[in-house]
Write an enzyme that holds these catalytic residues in place. Structure first.
Site, PDB file in Angstrom:
ATOM      1  N   HIS A 234      34.422  51.703  33.146  1.00  0.00           N
ATOM      2  CA  HIS A 234      33.721  50.810  32.236  1.00  0.00           C
ATOM      3  C   HIS A 234      32.618  51.569  31.525  1.00  0.00           C
ATOM      4  O   HIS A 234      32.282  52.693  31.873  1.00  0.00           O
ATOM      5  CB  HIS A 234      33.093  49.636  32.995  1.00  0.00           C
ATOM      6  CG  HIS A 234      33.945  49.107  34.092  1.00  0.00           C
ATOM      7  ND1 HIS A 234      35.206  48.625  33.877  1.00  0.00           N
ATOM      8  CD2 HIS A 234      33.713  48.979  35.421  1.00  0.00           C
ATOM      9  CE1 HIS A 234      35.720  48.226  35.033  1.00  0.00           C
ATOM     10  NE2 HIS A 234      34.833  48.443  35.983  1.00  0.00           N
TER      11      HIS A 234
ATOM     12  N   ARG B  44      28.972  46.378  37.221  1.00  0.00           N
ATOM     13  CA  ARG B  44      29.396  47.292  38.291  1.00  0.00           C
ATOM     14  C   ARG B  44      30.082  48.492  37.636  1.00  0.00           C
ATOM     15  O   ARG B  44      31.258  48.452  37.294  1.00  0.00           O
ATOM     16  CB  ARG B  44      30.343  46.587  39.264  1.00  0.00           C
ATOM     17  CG  ARG B  44      29.648  45.504  40.069  1.00  0.00           C
ATOM     18  CD  ARG B  44      30.523  44.961  41.181  1.00  0.00           C
ATOM     19  NE  ARG B  44      29.828  43.930  41.938  1.00  0.00           N
ATOM     20  CZ  ARG B  44      29.871  42.634  41.683  1.00  0.00           C
ATOM     21  NH1 ARG B  44      30.593  42.191  40.669  1.00  0.00           N
ATOM     22  NH2 ARG B  44      29.201  41.764  42.418  1.00  0.00           N
TER      23      ARG B  44
ATOM     24  N   ASP C 126      37.529  45.753  38.103  1.00  0.00           N
ATOM     25  CA  ASP C 126      37.300  46.854  39.037  1.00  0.00           C
ATOM     26  C   ASP C 126      38.379  46.798  40.112  1.00  0.00           C
ATOM     27  O   ASP C 126      39.272  45.938  40.066  1.00  0.00           O
ATOM     28  CB  ASP C 126      35.894  46.795  39.639  1.00  0.00           C
ATOM     29  CG  ASP C 126      35.584  45.446  40.284  1.00  0.00           C
ATOM     30  OD1 ASP C 126      36.528  44.706  40.625  1.00  0.00           O
ATOM     31  OD2 ASP C 126      34.390  45.123  40.451  1.00  0.00           O
TER      32      ASP C 126
ATOM     33  N   TYR D 190      29.750  44.530  31.824  1.00  0.00           N
ATOM     34  CA  TYR D 190      30.012  44.449  33.267  1.00  0.00           C
ATOM     35  C   TYR D 190      29.021  45.311  34.035  1.00  0.00           C
ATOM     36  O   TYR D 190      28.781  46.469  33.692  1.00  0.00           O
ATOM     37  CB  TYR D 190      31.441  44.897  33.556  1.00  0.00           C
ATOM     38  CG  TYR D 190      31.907  44.555  34.953  1.00  0.00           C
ATOM     39  CD1 TYR D 190      31.820  43.258  35.430  1.00  0.00           C
ATOM     40  CD2 TYR D 190      32.436  45.541  35.785  1.00  0.00           C
ATOM     41  CE1 TYR D 190      32.253  42.945  36.714  1.00  0.00           C
ATOM     42  CE2 TYR D 190      32.874  45.234  37.062  1.00  0.00           C
ATOM     43  CZ  TYR D 190      32.779  43.932  37.517  1.00  0.00           C
ATOM     44  OH  TYR D 190      33.206  43.620  38.783  1.00  0.00           O
TER      45      TYR D 190
ATOM     46  N   GLU E 187      38.306  45.899  43.212  1.00  0.00           N
ATOM     47  CA  GLU E 187      38.294  44.648  43.968  1.00  0.00           C
ATOM     48  C   GLU E 187      38.919  43.531  43.135  1.00  0.00           C
ATOM     49  O   GLU E 187      39.689  42.719  43.638  1.00  0.00           O
ATOM     50  CB  GLU E 187      36.855  44.296  44.355  1.00  0.00           C
ATOM     51  CG  GLU E 187      36.776  43.306  45.482  1.00  0.00           C
ATOM     52  CD  GLU E 187      35.389  43.221  46.086  1.00  0.00           C
ATOM     53  OE1 GLU E 187      35.220  42.441  47.023  1.00  0.00           O
ATOM     54  OE2 GLU E 187      34.478  43.931  45.617  1.00  0.00           O
TER      55      GLU E 187
ATOM     56  N   GLU F 190      37.279  34.821  38.412  1.00  0.00           N
ATOM     57  CA  GLU F 190      36.657  34.736  39.744  1.00  0.00           C
ATOM     58  C   GLU F 190      35.545  33.695  39.806  1.00  0.00           C
ATOM     59  O   GLU F 190      35.435  32.942  40.759  1.00  0.00           O
ATOM     60  CB  GLU F 190      36.084  36.102  40.146  1.00  0.00           C
ATOM     61  CG  GLU F 190      37.140  37.130  40.490  1.00  0.00           C
ATOM     62  CD  GLU F 190      36.519  38.445  40.923  1.00  0.00           C
ATOM     63  OE1 GLU F 190      35.537  38.399  41.685  1.00  0.00           O
ATOM     64  OE2 GLU F 190      37.004  39.500  40.493  1.00  0.00           O
TER      65      GLU F 190
ATOM     66  N   ASP G 235      37.669  40.249  37.878  1.00  0.00           N
ATOM     67  CA  ASP G 235      36.751  41.289  37.403  1.00  0.00           C
ATOM     68  C   ASP G 235      37.446  42.641  37.192  1.00  0.00           C
ATOM     69  O   ASP G 235      38.422  42.970  37.889  1.00  0.00           O
ATOM     70  CB  ASP G 235      35.601  41.473  38.391  1.00  0.00           C
ATOM     71  CG  ASP G 235      34.594  40.327  38.302  1.00  0.00           C
ATOM     72  OD1 ASP G 235      34.692  39.535  37.353  1.00  0.00           O
ATOM     73  OD2 ASP G 235      33.719  40.232  39.175  1.00  0.00           O
TER      74      ASP G 235
END
Length: 735
Positions: free
Chosen positions: A343, A301, A87, A299, A89, A9, A85
């Protein structure tokens, strides 16, 4: 020879990963999302509700060249690996990329990096997997929900009350802020009194508080009751009833999740949620450490407090080697009921990368945030702090007082976390039951109950998390949106305080009022929390997301229809003058920076002027743009009012409202370049002394207070360094 193409990303992450993977790989960035829901179709939703909520995606205008380049690279690559990433999204981004690049979702072409370090990246590349379509469906359901609620409610509110937007989570957060304000307005202070005994024995003085009267909890409502107790207590000896001692262990806090990082960063560092996540993103993506680029944290998030066994093992060894085995603790984990646990917690990627070791390569903000993450993670795996606690009870004619003291006997985790968590030491003198303490003064104080506190950023984030509203990764954008829509302001509690709290604006309260009147069933804490649970179930593959959307829509659409029919339309308040450009009525509107005047025919006519009388009077002085000849007008920005060209965006010329004061010479010489030092005024209105040769020379003279603070910090560092090089006596002996 064809290379393997890896798509991530972030551009900065691409550079870091390409260095790790070597010449056989080309790593490029999609620069975030490449697609979003279209704004075509019925209601501009980009969703065909009648055909199982089928979405229509479009490539963003600014991403068309990016996608074109990615297609070209993919067609000439040996293989394509999607590494967005880790997750929901990110999974959706990987799916959009696969769709646009013609890749199969049945192929093992997806990898995730939970930290950007060479061992983790190279291992992940060797172990690709399929795109998780359950995660994709969960994210798609979330996006469809947000689009339906956001578009339909926003259009309704714009039409009826001139509010700019509404949202599934945004509007619930607004409701919390407004409800707190209503509680404060309704609050009626109640008088109460406290009674304290100030006791002196030998060289020590301590305080004891009245807790019971005649065996019942002390409740003193007025001065008369307080005086009666004072008369009783003062007329009898103040006697020790009991003394007890016990050991108390205080465990360390768990490592950071996204939410707790945002909260602690707000209270300890003064960084907002948006700023915190921006700094953390850079630490995750990678920092150049003198020629070697590596990610410093995992990470950022996450809603899990779990740490990997390998990291725990390495850190336990580090603690034993650095501080001694007695400082080693145990890994703990406690996740909220709706935690995804996809995570680990936010942690350093390498416990040996101490904050001081990487400080030369970080900005001050990065260093401060990394230091806190490092200390929190290290402390979470250290031993409890240990205290000796003494409690004493006293009596005087049926009035019972209590006092306590504590002494730290083993610092444990506070050895590395004391900067962020202050410990207090209070001592009681040696006391014996039935001992009379003659040197005692007893007094009463009047108090009034206080209303509940307004939300700070940290308090609001904690409330959202505890009530399972939204996801921690969305809190920063929720808070930002509420401010941009002028629904809330973030203001200091006082001129001298650094603490800022949320206050709803008039428009924010009106928006909440209408949403609660017509959409109370949807815009509430429980419904929003249940939605999050359903999205989690979809992510696990245990629920049909089409049926979930259909159930929601069957509840929602009738409410929208009723609101259009029943919600009265708020008429714009007229100024009483005609627009000088088109002749329409001038009306008052609310903007991000307060009330302003505009033409009722907006957006056909874009004439505006200031509602502030002083600025409006100044604006009557015709000012012409020196670049294009158009009329200039006064606008408000985050740093106050300024002149702006009315031909914007074609002409972007701006000027300060007032002429900048010329720098005042001080008669001093710059120690760095020899130029003259001058007195300047910053954009925040603060006066400082800097070099007249700015920007070539950026020297700024420190104030005596700042210089003293820097000197104290240097002296403390020297003391700490000396202490680290000194062999300490065992804690038991020291105590």
């Amino acid at each position: 020879m064809k290379k393997k193409l890896v798509i991530v990303e972030s551009p900065s992450k691409a550079k870091t990963i390409e260095k790790y993977l070597g010449t056989d790989y080309k790593v490029v960035s999609s620069k975030g999302h490449i697609c979003d829901l279209a704004t075509s179709g019925k209601g501009g939703l980009g969703i065909d509700i009648e055909h199982d909520f089928k979405p229509t995606y479009r490539i963003s205008k600014e991403k068309k060249e990016v996608v074109k380049e990615l297609k070209n690279l993919a067609s000439n690559a040996d293989s394509v690996i999607l590494a967005s990433d880790p997750d929901r999204e990110g999974e959706a981004i990987a799916w959009h990329l696969a769709r646009e690049l013609g890749l199969s979702t049945e192929d093992n072409n997806r990898v995730t990096f939970h930290e950007i370090t060479k061992p983790v990246v190279t291992q992940a590349i060797q172990d690709p997997h399929k795109i998780d379509m359950d995660l994709v469906r969960s994210q798609e359901a979330r996006r469809i929900l947000d689009r339906i609620i956001g578009f339909k409610l926003s259009k309704l509110l714009q039409n009826k009350i001139q509010s700019k937007s509404a949202g599934r989570v945004q509007s619930v957060a607004l409701r919390l802020i407004v409800e707190r304000e209503e509680e404060i307005r309704k609050f009626v202070p109640e008088e109460y009194w406290s009674v304290e005994a100030k006791v002196k024995k030998g060289n020590q003085t301590f305080e004891a508080s009245l807790t019971k009267v005649d065996g019942k909890k002390a409740e003193i409502h007025n001065e008369q009751e307080a005086q009666e107790i004072l008369d009783r207590a003062r007329s009898h000896p103040f006697t020790v009833v009991s003394v007890t001692s016990r050991k108390k262990n205080k465990p360390p806090k768990l490592p950071f999740t996204t939410s707790t990082l945002q909260q602690e960063s707000s209270t300890k560092l003064g960084y907002g949620a948006k700023k915190t996540m921006s700094i953390a993103q850079k630490l995750y993506e990678g920092v150049d450490l003198g020629g070697t680029t590596t990610g410093l944290i995992s990470y950022m998030r996450t809603d899990s407090t779990r740490l990997s066994p390998l990291f725990v093992s390495d850190t336990e060894t580090y603690i034993a080697d650095t501080f001694g085995k007695e400082y080693s603790g145990t890994a703990h984990q406690k996740n909220s009921t709706n935690a995804q646990d996809a995570h680990e917690a936010i942690r350093p990627t390498d416990i040996h990368q101490t904050p001081e070791a990487v400080k030369p390569y970080l900005t001050n903000e990065q260093y401060r945030l990394y230091s806190m993450i490092y200390a929190r993670t290290l402390a979470s795996l250290m031993a409890d702090a240990k205290f000796d606690v003494t409690s004493a009870k006293f009596a005087a004619d049926g009035c019972e007082f209590s006092a306590s003291g504590q002494t730290m006997v083993f610092d444990g985790y506070t050895k590395v976390y004391s900067k962020y968590e202050k410990q207090t030491t209070t001592l009681l003198p040696k006391l014996k039951p039935e001992e009379v303490l003659p040197n005692t003064t007893i007094d009463a104080s009047q108090h009034f109950t206080e209303p509940p506190a307004r939300y700070t950023e940290a308090r609001l984030i904690k409330e959202l998390e505890e009530k399972s509203i939204g996801r921690p990764s969305t809190y920063a954008s929720i808070i930002d949106t509420l401010q941009k829509r002028a629904y809330v302001t973030l203001e200091k509690t006082s001129e001298t305080s650094k603490t800022k709290v949320f206050r709803p604006t008039e428009q924010g309260e009106l928006t909440n009022s209408k949403l609660q009147e017509f959409f109370k069933k949807i815009i509430n804490v429980q419904y929003t929390a249940d939605m999050e649970k359903n999205l989690d179930i979809i992510a696990e593959g245990s629920e049909d997301y089409i049926q979930f959307l259909r159930d929601f829509y069957d509840d929602f659409e009738p409410l929208v229809e009723k609101a259009y029919e029943k919600m009265p339309k708020k008429e714009l308040e007229k100024v009483g003058r005609a627009c000088p450009e088109c002749g329409g009525d001038l009306v008052y509107r609310n903007g991000r920076f307060g009330k302003f005047i505009s033409c009722i025919n907006y957006p056909t006519c874009k004439y505006t002027e200031n509602a502030d009388d002083t600025l409006a009077e100044l604006e009557k002085t015709e000012k012409i743009c020196p670049e294009c000849g158009s009329r200039m007008q006064i606008k408000k920005g985050r740093f106050g009012p300024f002149w702006a060209c009315t031909a914007y965006p074609e002409c972007k010329h701006i000027e300060p409202l007032k002429e900048k004061a010329k720098p005042k010479p001080t008669g001093e010489i710059c120690p760095e370049c020899g130029s003259e030092l001058v007195e300047r005024v910053s954009r925040y209105g603060k006066t400082f002394i800097g070099c007249s040769n700015y920007p070539k020379c950026r020297y700024i003279k420190k104030t005596p207070k700042a210089a003293k603070k820097e000197q104290d910090a240097a002296e403390q560092t020297a003391v700490d360094t000396a202490a680290e090089n000194t062999v300490e006596a065992p804690v038991e002996n020291a105590a």
